[in-house]
Scaffold this active site. Structure first.
Site, PDB file in Angstrom:
ATOM      1  N   ASP A 110       0.849  -1.186   0.000  1.00  0.00           N
ATOM      2  CA  ASP A 110       0.000   0.000   0.000  1.00  0.00           C
ATOM      3  C   ASP A 110       0.890   1.243   0.000  1.00  0.00           C
ATOM      4  O   ASP A 110       1.815   1.348   0.807  1.00  0.00           O
ATOM      5  CB  ASP A 110      -0.906  -0.008   1.236  1.00  0.00           C
ATOM      6  CG  ASP A 110      -2.021   1.011   1.124  1.00  0.00           C
ATOM      7  OD1 ASP A 110      -2.318   1.472   0.000  1.00  0.00           O
ATOM      8  OD2 ASP A 110      -2.608   1.353   2.168  1.00  0.00           O
ATOM      9  N   HIS A 117      -3.647  14.139   0.391  1.00  0.00           N
ATOM     10  CA  HIS A 117      -3.876  13.273   1.567  1.00  0.00           C
ATOM     11  C   HIS A 117      -2.688  13.352   2.534  1.00  0.00           C
ATOM     12  O   HIS A 117      -2.867  13.532   3.745  1.00  0.00           O
ATOM     13  CB  HIS A 117      -4.087  11.828   1.117  1.00  0.00           C
ATOM     14  CG  HIS A 117      -4.155  10.852   2.256  1.00  0.00           C
ATOM     15  ND1 HIS A 117      -5.240  10.792   3.117  1.00  0.00           N
ATOM     16  CD2 HIS A 117      -3.275   9.911   2.697  1.00  0.00           C
ATOM     17  CE1 HIS A 117      -5.025   9.846   4.021  1.00  0.00           C
ATOM     18  NE2 HIS A 117      -3.838   9.298   3.797  1.00  0.00           N
ATOM     19  N   GLU A 183     -10.280   4.255   3.667  1.00  0.00           N
ATOM     20  CA  GLU A 183      -9.358   4.915   2.757  1.00  0.00           C
ATOM     21  C   GLU A 183      -9.765   4.490   1.351  1.00  0.00           C
ATOM     22  O   GLU A 183      -9.698   3.308   1.005  1.00  0.00           O
ATOM     23  CB  GLU A 183      -7.904   4.537   3.068  1.00  0.00           C
ATOM     24  CG  GLU A 183      -7.461   5.092   4.427  1.00  0.00           C
ATOM     25  CD  GLU A 183      -5.961   5.070   4.654  1.00  0.00           C
ATOM     26  OE1 GLU A 183      -5.271   4.249   4.021  1.00  0.00           O
ATOM     27  OE2 GLU A 183      -5.476   5.878   5.472  1.00  0.00           O
ATOM     28  N   GLU A 185      -9.154   4.000  -2.344  1.00  0.00           N
ATOM     29  CA  GLU A 185      -7.922   3.836  -3.117  1.00  0.00           C
ATOM     30  C   GLU A 185      -8.204   3.090  -4.415  1.00  0.00           C
ATOM     31  O   GLU A 185      -9.251   2.479  -4.581  1.00  0.00           O
ATOM     32  CB  GLU A 185      -6.880   3.052  -2.299  1.00  0.00           C
ATOM     33  CG  GLU A 185      -6.660   3.627  -0.896  1.00  0.00           C
ATOM     34  CD  GLU A 185      -5.441   3.056  -0.192  1.00  0.00           C
ATOM     35  OE1 GLU A 185      -4.605   2.419  -0.864  1.00  0.00           O
ATOM     36  OE2 GLU A 185      -5.335   3.253   1.036  1.00  0.00           O
ATOM     37  N   ASP A 217      -9.124   0.556   2.153  1.00  0.00           N
ATOM     38  CA  ASP A 217      -8.129   0.190   3.158  1.00  0.00           C
ATOM     39  C   ASP A 217      -8.651   0.646   4.522  1.00  0.00           C
ATOM     40  O   ASP A 217      -8.277   1.699   5.034  1.00  0.00           O
ATOM     41  CB  ASP A 217      -6.800   0.871   2.797  1.00  0.00           C
ATOM     42  CG  ASP A 217      -5.725   0.626   3.847  1.00  0.00           C
ATOM     43  OD1 ASP A 217      -5.798  -0.386   4.551  1.00  0.00           O
ATOM     44  OD2 ASP A 217      -4.810   1.469   3.947  1.00  0.00           O
ATOM     45  N   ARG A 221      -7.741   4.351  13.361  1.00  0.00           N
ATOM     46  CA  ARG A 221      -6.793   5.466  13.555  1.00  0.00           C
ATOM     47  C   ARG A 221      -6.171   5.482  14.944  1.00  0.00           C
ATOM     48  O   ARG A 221      -5.017   5.891  15.105  1.00  0.00           O
ATOM     49  CB  ARG A 221      -7.493   6.806  13.296  1.00  0.00           C
ATOM     50  CG  ARG A 221      -8.071   6.962  11.906  1.00  0.00           C
ATOM     51  CD  ARG A 221      -7.003   6.887  10.840  1.00  0.00           C
ATOM     52  NE  ARG A 221      -7.575   7.049   9.504  1.00  0.00           N
ATOM     53  CZ  ARG A 221      -6.904   6.790   8.390  1.00  0.00           C
ATOM     54  NH1 ARG A 221      -5.656   6.361   8.445  1.00  0.00           N
ATOM     55  NH2 ARG A 221      -7.483   6.954   7.227  1.00  0.00           N
ATOM     56  N   GLN A 224      -3.616   2.777  15.048  1.00  0.00           N
ATOM     57  CA  GLN A 224      -2.533   3.172  14.146  1.00  0.00           C
ATOM     58  C   GLN A 224      -1.618   4.214  14.778  1.00  0.00           C
ATOM     59  O   GLN A 224      -0.387   4.090  14.732  1.00  0.00           O
ATOM     60  CB  GLN A 224      -3.157   3.732  12.854  1.00  0.00           C
ATOM     61  CG  GLN A 224      -2.170   4.092  11.761  1.00  0.00           C
ATOM     62  CD  GLN A 224      -2.859   4.753  10.556  1.00  0.00           C
ATOM     63  OE1 GLN A 224      -4.088   4.896  10.525  1.00  0.00           O
ATOM     64  NE2 GLN A 224      -2.080   5.161   9.584  1.00  0.00           N
ATOM     65  N   TYR A 228       2.401   3.015  15.274  1.00  0.00           N
ATOM     66  CA  TYR A 228       3.097   3.103  13.987  1.00  0.00           C
ATOM     67  C   TYR A 228       4.542   3.602  14.055  1.00  0.00           C
ATOM     68  O   TYR A 228       5.291   3.454  13.087  1.00  0.00           O
ATOM     69  CB  TYR A 228       2.282   3.914  12.976  1.00  0.00           C
ATOM     70  CG  TYR A 228       2.495   5.409  12.996  1.00  0.00           C
ATOM     71  CD1 TYR A 228       1.967   6.190  14.021  1.00  0.00           C
ATOM     72  CD2 TYR A 228       3.184   6.049  11.980  1.00  0.00           C
ATOM     73  CE1 TYR A 228       2.135   7.553  14.022  1.00  0.00           C
ATOM     74  CE2 TYR A 228       3.369   7.420  11.980  1.00  0.00           C
ATOM     75  CZ  TYR A 228       2.835   8.163  12.999  1.00  0.00           C
ATOM     76  OH  TYR A 228       3.004   9.521  13.008  1.00  0.00           O
ATOM     77  N   LYS A 237      -4.299  -1.618  10.386  1.00  0.00           N
ATOM     78  CA  LYS A 237      -4.662  -1.761   8.975  1.00  0.00           C
ATOM     79  C   LYS A 237      -4.974  -3.203   8.594  1.00  0.00           C
ATOM     80  O   LYS A 237      -5.691  -3.437   7.628  1.00  0.00           O
ATOM     81  CB  LYS A 237      -3.481  -1.318   8.096  1.00  0.00           C
ATOM     82  CG  LYS A 237      -3.056   0.129   8.262  1.00  0.00           C
ATOM     83  CD  LYS A 237      -3.952   1.018   7.449  1.00  0.00           C
ATOM     84  CE  LYS A 237      -3.351   2.412   7.321  1.00  0.00           C
ATOM     85  NZ  LYS A 237      -4.203   3.257   6.470  1.00  0.00           N
ATOM     86  N   THR A 241      -8.862  -5.566   4.278  1.00  0.00           N
ATOM     87  CA  THR A 241      -8.749  -4.656   3.128  1.00  0.00           C
ATOM     88  C   THR A 241      -9.746  -5.166   2.099  1.00  0.00           C
ATOM     89  O   THR A 241      -9.697  -6.342   1.726  1.00  0.00           O
ATOM     90  CB  THR A 241      -7.325  -4.690   2.536  1.00  0.00           C
ATOM     91  OG1 THR A 241      -6.381  -4.411   3.574  1.00  0.00           O
ATOM     92  CG2 THR A 241      -7.171  -3.662   1.430  1.00  0.00           C
ATOM     93  N   THR A 329      -4.622   6.484  -0.036  1.00  0.00           N
ATOM     94  CA  THR A 329      -5.866   7.251  -0.050  1.00  0.00           C
ATOM     95  C   THR A 329      -5.836   8.307  -1.137  1.00  0.00           C
ATOM     96  O   THR A 329      -4.876   9.062  -1.256  1.00  0.00           O
ATOM     97  CB  THR A 329      -6.056   7.953   1.309  1.00  0.00           C
ATOM     98  OG1 THR A 329      -5.899   6.993   2.334  1.00  0.00           O
ATOM     99  CG2 THR A 329      -7.424   8.614   1.393  1.00  0.00           C
ATOM    100  N   GLU A 343      -9.754  12.962   7.299  1.00  0.00           N
ATOM    101  CA  GLU A 343      -9.630  14.250   6.614  1.00  0.00           C
ATOM    102  C   GLU A 343     -10.969  14.975   6.540  1.00  0.00           C
ATOM    103  O   GLU A 343     -11.044  16.189   6.766  1.00  0.00           O
ATOM    104  CB  GLU A 343      -9.115  14.038   5.187  1.00  0.00           C
ATOM    105  CG  GLU A 343      -7.686  13.540   5.103  1.00  0.00           C
ATOM    106  CD  GLU A 343      -7.371  13.080   3.693  1.00  0.00           C
ATOM    107  OE1 GLU A 343      -6.872  13.898   2.907  1.00  0.00           O
ATOM    108  OE2 GLU A 343      -7.638  11.899   3.381  1.00  0.00           O
TER     109      GLU A 343
HETATM  110 CA    CA Z   1      -3.913   3.112   2.723  1.00  0.00          CA
END
Ligand code: CA
Length: 396
Positions: A110, A117, A183, A185, A217, A221, A224, A228, A237, A241, A329, A343
């Site tokens: 990914d 973004h 997300e 994509e 995706d 949050r 994450q 991360y 994540k 998916t 994204t 966002e």
């Molecule tokens: Ca992604």
């Protein structure tokens, strides 16, 4: 140019012919091609066992000459009324079939290739720093994801649990994510493998990539943001998916090719796409419980899928049939073009107003998210991608 009676605005006209894997009650999954609101049983229509394997992998591994030959044969079959009697018995209504994961996913990568973004996330998460990290305009940033949890559209997303720690908390707690996000994509499916140790140059993109699909995706949050640093996305994540069931052949996107946006500075040679621009004018649409909340423009992506492929093999990493790489994204410059709720709601600080008077920050149990897309085809037609849909189920 077909004897089929298709509505003028179908995204599944003779210029598209996306591939998927379907079954009917009591039969095995096999390859089908979407035409209008029907699916052509390719295994039955062509008598080629490669289309009866239950995934597109064996067919994709045959390579671009075989892909072109089947596409051209299909256009002949549905273009010439002389074939009507042979083809018509193998056309099934799409609403009478079950769609399956079209590809046995090998590796999943990914990327993070939308400047809008990446800048939005930078402003939200690091308000005092530069919105983009210094490497961002030099290489397409990405990570290796979890191929085994890539599932077909319609698979529900069970709200994942994990460790969360808000800045004001002293210690993390374990529990259901409170910031479940999407997300929107575009994904690209590799058909032809490559040799270990040999980078795939940018110009070889159409020799390896079979087609494109839509990707959601799903992202937690809060999980994450706690996990991360320093190694990147992991459990926030990997729980699911989702991909659309139809893979649009690269050949169907020829009329959608556009130049990517201007770059900030010259690129290193393996990423220089001056002579092979693979921007694609695909417009996505995100719906929440049926209401459109965003229209992300894929044409605004800073890094193209051809650059992504060149980058992910630049160290000699080999491609396998079934590899899936997603764009990251897709977000445009406008608020209504953002491809994630973090966002759209500015990390929950500006809740998104909905038509029924309610608002949304992140996803709630029961919410249904649908991502669809289309691109220009030849002579004013549209190339549809179908949709990827998923409903949020409460944590278990
Ligand atoms: Ca992604």
């Amino acid at each position: 140019m077909t004897w089929l009676d298709l509505p003028a605005d179908t995204g599944f006209g003779p210029d598209n012919l996306p591939y998927g894997v379907f079954s009917t009650p009591g039969t095995s999954p096999r390859t089908g091609v979407a035409i209008g609101d029907r699916v052509l049983d390719l295994a039955a229509a062509t008598h080629d066992p490669v289309h009866a394997t239950g995934s597109l992998n064996a067919f994709m591994a045959r390579g671009p000459a075989a892909w072109a030959a089947v596409r051209s044969r299909l256009q002949e079959l549905i273009g010439d009324a002389a074939h009507r009697g042979d083809v018509e018995p193998h056309l099934l209504p799409q609403d009478a079939v079950t769609m399956h994961l079209p590809v046995e996913v090998a590796d999943y990568v990914d990327f993070y290739s939308s400047r809008h973004h990446a800048e939005n996330l930078g402003r939200i998460l690091r308000p005092d720093g530069e919105p983009l990290p210094p490497n961002w305009t030099h290489l397409p940033i990405g990570y290796h994801g979890r191929a085994g949890t890539v599932r077909v559209s319609g698979t529900p997303v069970v709200r994942p649990s994990g460790q969360r720690k808000a800045p004001r908390d002293d210690v993390p707690t374990f529990g259901p994510t409170q910031r479940l996000d999407i997300e929107a994509e575009v994904g690209f499916v590799v058909g032809m493998p490559s040799t270990l140790g040999e980078p795939v140059p940018l110009r070889a993109f159409p020799d390896h990539v079979f087609g494109a699909c839509l990707v959601n995706d799903w992202s937690a949050r809060d999980l994450q943001s706690w996990e991360y640093v320093p190694l990147g996305p992991f459990l926030g994540k990997s729980f699911l998916t989702s991909v659309s069931p139809w893979v649009v052949p690269l050949a169907a996107l020829e009329a959608a090719r556009v130049n990517p946006p201007p770059r900030d500075h010259p690129l290193v040679p393996y990423l220089d796409d001056e002579t092979h621009p693979w921007g694609l004018d695909i417009t996505l649409e995100v719906r929440l419980n049926g209401e459109r909340i965003s229209r992300p423009p894929f044409g605004s992506m800073y890094w193209t899928p051809a650059q992504q492929l060149a980058h992910l093999t630049a160290n000699g990493a080999a491609l396998r049939t079934g590899d899936l790489f997603a764009s990251g994204t897709v977000s445009g410059p406008e608020r209504h073009q953002r491809g994630s709720l973090i966002e759209l709601s500015w990390n929950g600080r500006k809740p998104l107003p909905l038509a029924d008077g309610s608002t949304r920050t992140f996803l709630e149990d029961g919410d249904v998210v649908t991502i669809s897309a289309s691109a220009p085809g030849p002579v004013g037609t549209r190339i549809g991608f179908g949709e990827v849909i998923g409903q949020v189920l409460r944590a278990r």
